[in-house]
Design a protein around this motif. Sequence first.
Motif, short mmCIF file in Angstrom:
data_model
loop_
_atom_site.label_atom_id
_atom_site.label_comp_id
_atom_site.label_asym_id
_atom_site.label_seq_id
_atom_site.Cartn_x
_atom_site.Cartn_y
_atom_site.Cartn_z
N SER A 374 0.84 -1.20 0.00
CA SER A 374 0.00 0.00 0.00
C SER A 374 0.87 1.25 0.00
N ARG A 375 2.09 1.15 0.47
CA ARG A 375 3.03 2.27 0.41
C ARG A 375 4.35 1.79 -0.17
N PRO A 376 4.39 1.58 -1.50
CA PRO A 376 5.60 1.00 -2.09
C PRO A 376 6.82 1.91 -1.88
N ASN A 377 7.94 1.28 -1.69
CA ASN A 377 9.21 1.99 -1.54
C ASN A 377 9.51 2.80 -2.81
N GLY A 378 9.94 4.05 -2.62
CA GLY A 378 10.14 4.97 -3.75
C GLY A 378 11.14 4.45 -4.77
N ARG A 379 12.25 3.94 -4.28
CA ARG A 379 13.28 3.45 -5.20
C ARG A 379 12.77 2.29 -6.04
N GLU A 380 12.08 1.35 -5.38
CA GLU A 380 11.58 0.18 -6.11
C GLU A 380 10.48 0.58 -7.10
N MET A 381 9.69 1.55 -6.67
CA MET A 381 8.60 2.02 -7.54
C MET A 381 9.18 2.57 -8.85
N ASP A 382 10.22 3.38 -8.75
CA ASP A 382 10.80 3.96 -9.96
C ASP A 382 11.49 2.89 -10.80
N MET A 383 12.08 1.94 -10.12
CA MET A 383 12.70 0.81 -10.84
C MET A 383 11.65 0.13 -11.70
N ILE A 417 20.84 11.49 -18.40
CA ILE A 417 19.94 12.49 -17.83
C ILE A 417 20.03 12.35 -16.32
N LYS A 418 20.65 13.36 -15.69
CA LYS A 418 20.94 13.26 -14.26
C LYS A 418 19.85 13.95 -13.45
N THR A 419 19.41 13.31 -12.38
CA THR A 419 18.34 13.89 -11.56
C THR A 419 18.74 13.88 -10.09
N ASP A 420 17.92 14.56 -9.26
CA ASP A 420 18.10 14.40 -7.81
C ASP A 420 17.46 13.07 -7.41
N SER A 421 17.44 12.76 -6.13
CA SER A 421 16.96 11.43 -5.76
C SER A 421 15.54 11.47 -5.21
N ASN A 425 9.25 11.81 -8.46
CA ASN A 425 9.02 13.18 -8.91
C ASN A 425 10.37 13.90 -8.99
N ALA A 426 11.36 13.21 -9.58
CA ALA A 426 12.72 13.72 -9.56
C ALA A 426 12.87 14.95 -10.45
N ARG A 427 13.82 15.78 -10.06
CA ARG A 427 14.10 16.99 -10.83
C ARG A 427 15.36 16.74 -11.66
N ILE A 428 15.35 17.18 -12.90
CA ILE A 428 16.55 17.01 -13.73
C ILE A 428 17.58 18.03 -13.29
N VAL A 429 18.79 17.58 -12.97
CA VAL A 429 19.81 18.52 -12.51
C VAL A 429 20.91 18.71 -13.56
N GLY A 430 20.94 17.85 -14.55
CA GLY A 430 21.98 18.04 -15.57
C GLY A 430 21.81 17.01 -16.67
N GLU A 459 21.13 5.49 -9.26
CA GLU A 459 19.76 5.02 -8.98
C GLU A 459 18.82 5.50 -10.09
N ILE A 460 17.90 4.62 -10.46
CA ILE A 460 16.94 5.01 -11.51
C ILE A 460 15.80 5.82 -10.89
N THR A 461 15.46 6.92 -11.55
CA THR A 461 14.40 7.80 -11.02
C THR A 461 13.38 8.08 -12.12
N THR A 462 12.19 8.52 -11.72
CA THR A 462 11.21 8.99 -12.71
C THR A 462 10.81 10.44 -12.40
N LEU A 463 10.26 11.09 -13.42
CA LEU A 463 10.12 12.56 -13.38
C LEU A 463 8.71 13.05 -13.10
N GLY A 464 7.82 12.18 -12.62
CA GLY A 464 6.44 12.61 -12.39
C GLY A 464 5.59 12.31 -13.60
N ARG A 465 4.30 12.09 -13.37
CA ARG A 465 3.41 11.68 -14.45
C ARG A 465 3.47 12.67 -15.62
#
Length: 718
Positions: A374-383, A417-421, A425-430, A459-465
């Motif tokens: 019901s509350r999936p871990n953020g890292r695994e969710m993005d994976m 494509i580098k993002t924060d962690s 809802n990661a932000r692209i930083v570079g 770490e793999i991240t996603t940028l929001g819907r």
Amino acid sequence: MRIGIAGLGTVGSCVYAILKEKGDEIEKRSGRKCIVSKVITRTHSKYEKLGIPSDLIAEDFEDLIINSDIVVETIGGTGAARTLIKQSLDLNRTVVTANKMLISEFGNEFTNSSPTKSLFFEAAVGGGIPIISLLEDYLIFHGIKRVRGILNGTTNFILSEMLRGMDYAEALEIAQKKGYAEADPSNDVKGYDAAYKLSVLMGVKTGIFPGISNIETMGIEEINKRDLERAASSDKKVKLIGTIDFEKGSAFVKPQEVERNDPLWSVDGVENAVEVETDLSGRFILRGEGAGAQPTATAIISDILRASRYAEKQNNSVVIMKFGGTSVDTPEKIRDIAERVQKKVISGVKPVVVVSAMGIETDILHDLAREISSRPNGREMDMLLATGEQKSIALVAMAIQELGMKSISLSGNQARIKTDSNFSNARIVGIDADLISRHISNGYVPVVAGFQGSTYTGEITTLGRGGSDLTAVVLAKALGSQLCEIYKDVDGVYSADPRIVKDARPIKEISWEEMIELSKQGAQVLQSRASEFARKYDIKVLVKNAHTNARGTLIWRGSKVEQPIVRAVTSDQDIVKVVLQEVPDRPGIAARVLKTLTEQNVNIDMIIQSMRSGEFNTMAFTVQANDLAKLRQDILKARSEAREITIEREIAKISIVGVNLTATPAIAATLFETLANEGINIDMISASNSRISVVIDSKKVHLAVNAIHSAFNLEEIA
Ligand code: ADP
Ligand code: ASP
Ligand code: MG
């Protein structure tokens, strides 16, 4: 290179014909491919006369500009031509023109607005004589002392005929009959045409176009047979000569006697000749056909080839093509977009493709995760979520390869494509675009996964819907590309969601500000973060249909609009209303409520505090339905001292979006009246200059949106 031709007079249609008939030969000799992508002209009968296929006919200037890399202006004059050139430069296009009057008088305006070399006008001076290339390229390090020449074929023809015994009027008549002089010959015979050319040449060398009011000008109308005879008796000829003395800073056009040993002596008929005197290499003489369709058209084509070198260097030919989930949800659609990519490649464009996950894959992955936790871990969710795009890039790359092109798929991580962690809802930083650039130079079509990146630790991240849109505009910026094309299952940005309003119309152009509002207010077309990024970095976005040739919607700085204008109506049903009942009426309570919400990372949109009853108020605000899970009602209740918190879910927000909406109350009045006429109650209201929103019963959305759409006549706008 895609070439757009505006104006199909003698010169424009000659350029068209040469590119069409000799395109392959030009490519073989120059290594550059030039394809006419759009044409436009005022006289529509020309299209049929020249046999122009209907898909090449541009609807308007914008349509022409967007679909070309190089815009060729052969309209002439300083009206429409000036608008076209300004707009083309604004949209980062390279412009080629033969319009000496325009360059002479308005060249400064154009060169000021564009820092890089994007305006070419070899054909403006001396027709087929490459005098401008000589000054700009070959003689670039020379000091130019003087330029003088016979720059007007009409007057030279008339003078040559007069020398054979004709008088001025007779000679002019012959020139007109042969098409060397216009019905109103003043521009030529008064010397203005030559003066415009001097002004252009001065601009080339000094960077500033002086305009002809600063050039002393005399024509040939006063010359008579006797003047010529007198000159002939001392073995001289009278010629209309334009001179620029760079050392003295002077320029003039006037009839002058020239001696037999002068290189201009033998220039006869409609010919032109220019002599350039330099400090390092003495004199150069260029002589040749000065006017006429063919020499002018070939000068234009030379410019096109020269321009394409600059455009390539500026990565102008890189175009981002982003395809949303709805455009890649079946193998057929994937094959379809591969063909679209191929068409781009054939026209000389270098596409970089960005894709979303197929169809509703991301939703499916979300649901899958919820079945486990019901509350999936953020890292695994993005994976997990990142697999959606990984699938689609591989398939799209295969489809492109299947058509015989080189293509390579790249995950967000591989595309660097580098993002924060901030998972989900990661932000692209570079972004390190070198790798993609290298693939492009090696002839590959890179296919980049949208919506994902990776942190510096891998770490793999996603940028929001909806984040693929953001990937696309960020890549456009990183690669310095001129345009970011977003392909969808609809024809562009509509005046309302086409699923709700049958008569909704695609909007031709819209400003970033308006688009940001539209996205925030529920139109799914473009992610609002992507619109904000595009505005910040001046990226032009074109939203188009992935499967048709409809022109699409251009999102850019926008044309300045003063009057209030309603562009679109949107609805957002993913909101809920949180009501705090009986909050004590004391200073500081509202601040405490907002602070609590901030701590819980819950964004509120509308907020309302109702009239006091006794010592209590009722406070209500709306939040995104997704955010509700984050709201800790118990804490909020304790801090606000509310008697009770209730949640209303059956609500929706309807907004009208546009420009200057609060300039007059009439717009809000129309909105409220329309809803009243439909018996729809307004629960909350908020307004800004670019939008007016109301909250209503969610069951009434369909009715409200349709009524508002027709109340503002949005089906009529385009
Ligand atoms: P993609 O998969 O390409 O990202 P989305 O599903 O995100 O596409 O969004 C496309 C849908 O957005 C369209 O099918 C359309 O019905 C809907 N939509 C809502 N409002 C608008 C609008 N104002 N203009 C265009 N489309 C809209
Ligand atoms: N696939 C992601 C989503 O559905 C990203 C995107 O479509 O832009 O949100
Ligand atoms: Mg989307």
